[in-house]
Design an enzyme around this catalytic site. Structure first.
Site, PDB file in Angstrom:
ATOM      1  N   HIS A  17      -4.501   1.037  10.737  1.00 39.64           N
ATOM      2  CA  HIS A  17      -5.758   0.305  10.902  1.00 39.64           C
ATOM      3  C   HIS A  17      -6.273   0.546  12.325  1.00 39.64           C
ATOM      4  O   HIS A  17      -6.772  -0.353  12.985  1.00 39.64           O
ATOM      5  CB  HIS A  17      -5.542  -1.198  10.649  1.00 39.64           C
ATOM      6  CG  HIS A  17      -4.907  -1.503   9.336  1.00 39.64           C
ATOM      7  ND1 HIS A  17      -4.138  -2.620   9.105  1.00 39.64           N
ATOM      8  CD2 HIS A  17      -4.930  -0.817   8.161  1.00 39.64           C
ATOM      9  CE1 HIS A  17      -3.713  -2.617   7.846  1.00 39.64           C
ATOM     10  NE2 HIS A  17      -4.172  -1.536   7.257  1.00 39.64           N
ATOM     11  N   HIS A  44      -0.377   5.619   7.389  1.00 39.66           N
ATOM     12  CA  HIS A  44      -1.548   4.781   7.089  1.00 39.66           C
ATOM     13  C   HIS A  44      -1.656   3.753   8.204  1.00 39.66           C
ATOM     14  O   HIS A  44      -0.671   3.088   8.541  1.00 39.66           O
ATOM     15  CB  HIS A  44      -1.413   4.076   5.745  1.00 39.66           C
ATOM     16  CG  HIS A  44      -2.400   2.952   5.602  1.00 39.66           C
ATOM     17  ND1 HIS A  44      -3.758   3.157   5.723  1.00 39.66           N
ATOM     18  CD2 HIS A  44      -2.241   1.623   5.408  1.00 39.66           C
ATOM     19  CE1 HIS A  44      -4.377   1.994   5.587  1.00 39.66           C
ATOM     20  NE2 HIS A  44      -3.488   1.044   5.406  1.00 39.66           N
ATOM     21  N   HIS A  73     -11.404  -0.486   6.771  1.00 40.66           N
ATOM     22  CA  HIS A  73      -9.962  -0.684   6.619  1.00 40.66           C
ATOM     23  C   HIS A  73      -9.147   0.093   7.648  1.00 40.66           C
ATOM     24  O   HIS A  73      -8.454  -0.505   8.455  1.00 40.66           O
ATOM     25  CB  HIS A  73      -9.590  -0.283   5.178  1.00 40.66           C
ATOM     26  CG  HIS A  73      -8.154  -0.451   4.827  1.00 40.66           C
ATOM     27  ND1 HIS A  73      -7.698  -0.319   3.538  1.00 40.66           N
ATOM     28  CD2 HIS A  73      -7.058  -0.739   5.561  1.00 40.66           C
ATOM     29  CE1 HIS A  73      -6.382  -0.524   3.502  1.00 40.66           C
ATOM     30  NE2 HIS A  73      -5.985  -0.769   4.728  1.00 40.66           N
ATOM     31  N   GLU A  99       0.803  -1.226   0.000  1.00 40.51           N
ATOM     32  CA  GLU A  99       0.000   0.000   0.000  1.00 40.51           C
ATOM     33  C   GLU A  99       0.838   1.280   0.000  1.00 40.51           C
ATOM     34  O   GLU A  99       0.343   2.345   0.372  1.00 40.51           O
ATOM     35  CB  GLU A  99      -0.931   0.008   1.213  1.00 40.51           C
ATOM     36  CG  GLU A  99      -1.982  -1.083   1.164  1.00 40.51           C
ATOM     37  CD  GLU A  99      -3.072  -0.834   2.187  1.00 40.51           C
ATOM     38  OE1 GLU A  99      -4.141  -0.341   1.805  1.00 40.51           O
ATOM     39  OE2 GLU A  99      -2.830  -1.122   3.374  1.00 40.51           O
TER      40      GLU A  99
HETATM   41 MN    MN Z   1      -3.904  -1.023   5.166  1.00 40.35          MN
END
Ligand code: MN
Length: 233
Positions: free
Chosen positions: A94, A92, A162, A73
């Site tokens: 979760h 980024h 996500h 990602e």
């Molecule tokens: Mn992810």
């Protein structure tokens, strides 16, 4: 103190705060070349050392891969750096408490002064608008660009089912925002439960959102977080 050392510290701090676990990543724009960024090779963030950092162009191609595995990602980072010249650090994650706000119609709202930036609005990225039946991962430039478009000029966006993406002008602020975004989500959920259906909750006003930003460089916390993060080497 170097920028790459800060990036190593950021990986460990975010893991320590439960914002990232074995997954999730943090990057920083290259100081010398704004068309490149640094991010770890594919590795659990808590294990990252300076030797694990890799340089990428903004299409997220490695400059010198040497066979190292890369995050699927990483396009999230490259595409945001393309559209946000003032952004120099991207996370980024979760982050668990934000997930409910991505899958319901309840928007995130600023509950206290440490997370006033939430008051600028937290858009939700719906990956189905770009591609159906995905594994939800932003795994190419097309999806990365769509996410960057949803983020717009905001400090953060949720990713439905996500996680989240958080941006800032530097590493301390992106780390602070990531920690306090998670905290805001948890506290907001608690307040909504406590207030009950239709119960009133007093959020920060627009004026308070703007005024509280002064405190949100997270510099005092950063010194502590950084020292603790690097002491675990
Ligand atoms: Mn992810």
């Amino acid at each position: 103190m170097s920028l790459l050392e800060d990036l190593v510290a950021a990986n460990r701090i975010l893991a320590e705060h439960g914002v990232i676990d074995g997954y999730g990543h943090v990057s920083v724009r290259c100081e010398k070349n704004p068309n490149r960024y640094w991010i770890a090779r594919s590795l659990a963030p808590e294990l990252v050392t300076e030797a694990d950092l890799m340089e990428f162009d903004l299409d997220s191609n490695p400059i010198d891969q040497r066979g190292r595995p890369m995050y699927t990602e990483r396009y999230i980072h490259g595409e945001i750096y393309k559209t946000r010249p003032e952004v120099n650090a991207v996370v980024h994650n979760h982050s668990p408490s934000v997930i409910p706000f991505g899958i319901t119609q309840q928007p995130m709202r600023p509950v206290y002064h440490m997370s006033g930036f939430v008051g600028f609005g937290v858009p939700v990225f719906e990956i189905r608008d770009s591609r159906t039946d995905t594994d939800l991962l932003v795994s190419d430039t097309y999806l990365g660009a769509a996410l960057a478009k949803t983020l717009g000029n905001k400090p953060c966006a949720l990713m439905r089912g996500h996680g989240a993406v958080v941006v800032a002008e530097n590493i301390p602020v992106v780390v602070g925002r990531s920690i306090y975004l998670e905290m805001n989500a948890r506290l907001q959920s608690q307040a909504m439960t406590l207030a009950g259906p239709g119960g009133e909750i007093t959020y920060l006003s627009d004026g308070e959102v703007k005024a509280s930003l002064v405190r949100q460089d997270y510099q005092r916390s950063w010194q502590l977080w950084r020292a603790k993060g690097l002491s675990k080497v």
